[in-house]
Design a protein around this motif. Structure first.
Motif, PDB file in Angstrom:
ATOM      1  N   SER A 148     -12.206   9.562 -10.817  1.00  0.00           N
ATOM      2  CA  SER A 148     -12.783   9.565  -9.480  1.00  0.00           C
ATOM      3  C   SER A 148     -13.795  10.695  -9.334  1.00  0.00           C
ATOM      4  CB  SER A 148     -11.682   9.692  -8.425  1.00  0.00           C
ATOM      5  OG  SER A 148     -12.223   9.736  -7.124  1.00  0.00           O
ATOM      6  N   ARG A 149     -13.430  11.870  -9.815  1.00  0.00           N
ATOM      7  CA  ARG A 149     -14.331  13.021  -9.749  1.00  0.00           C
ATOM      8  C   ARG A 149     -15.598  12.770 -10.561  1.00  0.00           C
ATOM      9  NH1 ARG A 149     -12.560  19.250 -11.305  1.00  0.00           N
ATOM     10  NH2 ARG A 149     -14.626  20.199 -11.109  1.00  0.00           N
ATOM     11  N   LEU A 152     -17.791   9.952  -8.930  1.00  0.00           N
ATOM     12  CA  LEU A 152     -18.404  10.435  -7.692  1.00  0.00           C
ATOM     13  C   LEU A 152     -19.540  11.409  -7.993  1.00  0.00           C
ATOM     14  CD1 LEU A 152     -18.576  10.624  -4.652  1.00  0.00           C
ATOM     15  CD2 LEU A 152     -16.705  12.292  -4.701  1.00  0.00           C
ATOM     16  N   ARG A 153     -19.313  12.334  -8.918  1.00  0.00           N
ATOM     17  CA  ARG A 153     -20.372  13.281  -9.266  1.00  0.00           C
ATOM     18  C   ARG A 153     -21.591  12.552  -9.848  1.00  0.00           C
ATOM     19  NH1 ARG A 153     -19.969  18.690  -9.408  1.00  0.00           N
ATOM     20  NH2 ARG A 153     -21.648  18.666 -10.938  1.00  0.00           N
ATOM     21  N   ALA A 156     -23.366  10.632  -6.996  1.00  0.00           N
ATOM     22  CA  ALA A 156     -23.972  11.583  -6.060  1.00  0.00           C
ATOM     23  C   ALA A 156     -25.179  12.269  -6.684  1.00  0.00           C
ATOM     24  CB  ALA A 156     -22.936  12.621  -5.621  1.00  0.00           C
ATOM     25  N   LEU A 168     -21.035  16.594  -2.040  1.00  0.00           N
ATOM     26  CA  LEU A 168     -19.854  16.260  -2.822  1.00  0.00           C
ATOM     27  C   LEU A 168     -18.552  16.631  -2.138  1.00  0.00           C
ATOM     28  CD1 LEU A 168     -19.731  14.837  -5.513  1.00  0.00           C
ATOM     29  CD2 LEU A 168     -19.396  17.040  -6.615  1.00  0.00           C
ATOM     30  N   VAL A 171     -17.692  14.330   0.785  1.00  0.00           N
ATOM     31  CA  VAL A 171     -17.309  12.991   0.344  1.00  0.00           C
ATOM     32  C   VAL A 171     -15.887  12.998  -0.204  1.00  0.00           C
ATOM     33  CG1 VAL A 171     -17.795  11.146  -1.304  1.00  0.00           C
ATOM     34  CG2 VAL A 171     -19.668  12.264  -0.086  1.00  0.00           C
ATOM     35  N   ARG A 172     -15.548  13.980  -1.034  1.00  0.00           N
ATOM     36  CA  ARG A 172     -14.217  14.035  -1.640  1.00  0.00           C
ATOM     37  C   ARG A 172     -13.118  14.192  -0.583  1.00  0.00           C
ATOM     38  NH1 ARG A 172     -13.240  14.766  -6.970  1.00  0.00           N
ATOM     39  NH2 ARG A 172     -11.377  16.011  -6.542  1.00  0.00           N
ATOM     40  N   PHE A 175     -13.869  10.610   2.331  1.00  0.00           N
ATOM     41  CA  PHE A 175     -13.810   9.221   1.908  1.00  0.00           C
ATOM     42  C   PHE A 175     -12.376   8.682   1.889  1.00  0.00           C
ATOM     43  CE2 PHE A 175     -17.060   6.319   0.359  1.00  0.00           C
ATOM     44  CZ  PHE A 175     -18.207   7.004   0.696  1.00  0.00           C
ATOM     45  N   LEU A 260     -22.277   5.251  -2.188  1.00  0.00           N
ATOM     46  CA  LEU A 260     -21.253   6.232  -2.544  1.00  0.00           C
ATOM     47  C   LEU A 260     -19.891   5.558  -2.668  1.00  0.00           C
ATOM     48  CD1 LEU A 260     -22.221   9.292  -0.335  1.00  0.00           C
ATOM     49  CD2 LEU A 260     -22.139   9.264  -2.832  1.00  0.00           C
ATOM     50  N   HIS A 264     -18.712   4.653  -6.726  1.00  0.00           N
ATOM     51  CA  HIS A 264     -17.804   5.537  -7.453  1.00  0.00           C
ATOM     52  C   HIS A 264     -16.379   5.003  -7.542  1.00  0.00           C
ATOM     53  CE1 HIS A 264     -15.874   7.412  -3.859  1.00  0.00           C
ATOM     54  NE2 HIS A 264     -15.006   7.896  -4.718  1.00  0.00           N
ATOM     55  N   GLU A 265     -15.877   4.349  -6.517  1.00  0.00           N
ATOM     56  CA  GLU A 265     -14.489   3.906  -6.574  1.00  0.00           C
ATOM     57  C   GLU A 265     -14.297   2.780  -7.590  1.00  0.00           C
ATOM     58  OE1 GLU A 265     -12.774   3.071  -2.777  1.00  0.00           O
ATOM     59  OE2 GLU A 265     -12.359   5.194  -2.472  1.00  0.00           O
TER      60      GLU A 265
END
Length: 451
Positions: A148-149, A152-153, A156, A168, A171-172, A175, A260, A264-265
């Motif tokens: 996930s990290r 997402l990075r 982003a 970041l 969002v973390r 979300f 986003l 990422h998910e």
């Protein structure tokens, strides 16, 4: 002769399948297909609050709902309305003229050539992750959190470029709050208004405001310079349709939030389960490493050009996505009465197509619960129904970011498996849940051994 008598589980008196669907929705869908067939009727909830929907579990039915009769099956159900209220009317949720306009503006940003240009950012994030993993306590990481990290990075960085860190943290934190809120409301037969000052409503509203604020601040600070930036936000700001119209700041924010979310998910889910499965099948992992050692024999950094040179790794990823599709169930609302298979679906019915179930359909997959990347050898893929495997949806609403997700996943896995051997520490069958996307219901731990 089509029938209106659609079979399905009766569940318990008065409440139907409510408890089964709450406890294990994916297992309930799968069991229903195996017992009742490819179109199943579910009822859940007490009288007066009872929900009813129709599960569609065949490749042919999926193609009909998503592609050939897509105009009759619209994104107008409760779940999409909740996503729309939280994230705006972006590409995932918009319809009709809004969707067509947005798609025309955004499609050029997701051509294969354009997406391949994001490979440098993907590789940079992969290298940072590998460096961090090298120092993991006990050589063990939770793939759920780490993927996930990473995902997402990566998305982003591609969206915001140098403004990555500004977005970041927000969002973390925010979300997950909105994700769980949207999911809970989407499955409630009776929803209280969002405006009521309940603790849950206030928490979700605060999370939405925080996300909106960070996106609006970045867009405003860019100003006219946004159109000159080379990240995805800059490209979105510069996009024009044939009439010269462009996205206004609110529309920009809505597209960014959807990217986003979806960007990422979904990728994080695919990567998590690919690593988990590789950790359980050392022989498959060995074959992947042999392919990687051949392609990267000269030690070069992964690039977009390496994507097509890694067919076996891609087969492994596709098989992981078959067993664990990031979007395990796709909802639609039937506008008019239609016939799927030999069953009449009434106008106004909620319809749920389930990739999770279709991907395990015994009529299309031999030994469907087993992990076998050879299913995705070119000749095997060509012999299957087009909608036997559809983790990115299909038809006119198919995911615009399909190549981006595949590129990020393949390059990410390549970077990890060049650096480490991985061993799965949790049982092969991972407890699952799903909200907007599929999720492991706990950690998915892997042990790393430096190569």
């Amino acid at each position: 002769m089509p029938t209106t008598q659609i079979p399905g589980p009766t569940g318990v008196p008065l409440l139907g399948s409510m408890f089964d669907l709450k406890r294990d929705p994916l297992g309930t869908y799968l069991s229903a297909q195996r017992e009742y067939g490819d179109v199943v009727r579910f009822t859940a909830g007490p009288p007066g609050l009872r929900a009813e929907f129709y599960g569609v579990y065949s490749p042919e039915g999926a193609q009909q709902v998503l592609a050939t009769q897509a105009a009759n099956f619209r994104k107008e159900n409760t779940f999409y309305e909740e996503i729309r209220q939280s994230f705006g009317n972006g590409l995932l949720t918009s319809q009709d003229a809004d969707y067509q306009r947005q798609r025309r503006l955004i499609q050029p940003l997701f051509t294969r050539r354009r997406v391949d240009g994001y490979a440098e950012a993907i590789t940079a994030e992969t290298e940072l992750m590998v460096e961090r993993w090298a120092a993991a306590p006990g050589g063990t990481v939770d793939a759920v959190d780490e993927m996930s990290r990473y995902a997402l990075r990566a998305v982003a960085r591609i969206l915001f470029g140098a403004d990555l860190d500004a977005a970041l943290d927000s969002v973390r934190v925010n979300f997950p709050v909105i994700n769980h809120y949207v999911t809970a409301r989407g499955f409630q037969p009776k929803r209280i208004p969002r405006s009521w000052p309940t603790p849950t409503n206030k928490q979700a509203a605060a999370a939405e405001r925080a996300l909106f604020a960070v996106c609006d601040t970045i867009i405003a600070e860019r100003g006219t310079a946004a159109a000159q930036a080379e990240d995805l936000l800059g490209l979105l700001a510069a996009a024009r349709d044939e009439d010269g119209a462009q996205l206004d700041p609110t529309e920009l924010r809505e597209q960014v939030l959807i990217f986003l979310l979806a960007g990422h998910e979904t990728t994080a889910t695919s990567l998590t389960f690919a690593l988990h499965l590789l950790g359980h099948y050392p022989e498959v992992q060995r074959r992947v490493r042999e392919e990687l050692d051949t392609v990267f024999a000269d030690g070069h950094r992964p690039t977009a050009a390496d994507y097509n040179a890694l067919p076996y790794l891609t087969m492994v990823l596709k098989e992981a996505m078959r067993l664990y599709p990031a979007a395990p169930a796709i909802g639609r609302l039937a506008v008019a009465e239609s016939v799927i298979g030999d069953v009449v679906i009434p106008a106004g019915a909620n319809v749920m197509v389930a990739p999770y179930v279709v991907h395990r359909h015994a009529g299309h997959w031999k030994d469907p619960e087993s992990f076998d990347p050879e299913r995705f050898a070119p000749e095997a893929e060509a012999a299957r129904h087009r909608y036997a495997w559809f983790p990115f949806g299909g038809g006119p609403r198919a995911c615009i970011g399909q190549h981006f997700s595949m590129l990020e996943s393949v390059l990410g896995l390549a970077g990890v498996l060049r650096a480490f051997e991985v061993e799965a520490l949790d049982a092969r069958e991972v407890p699952l849940t799903h909200g907007i996307t599929l999720e492991a219901a706990g950690p998915v731990r892997i042990r790393l051994t430096r190569r």
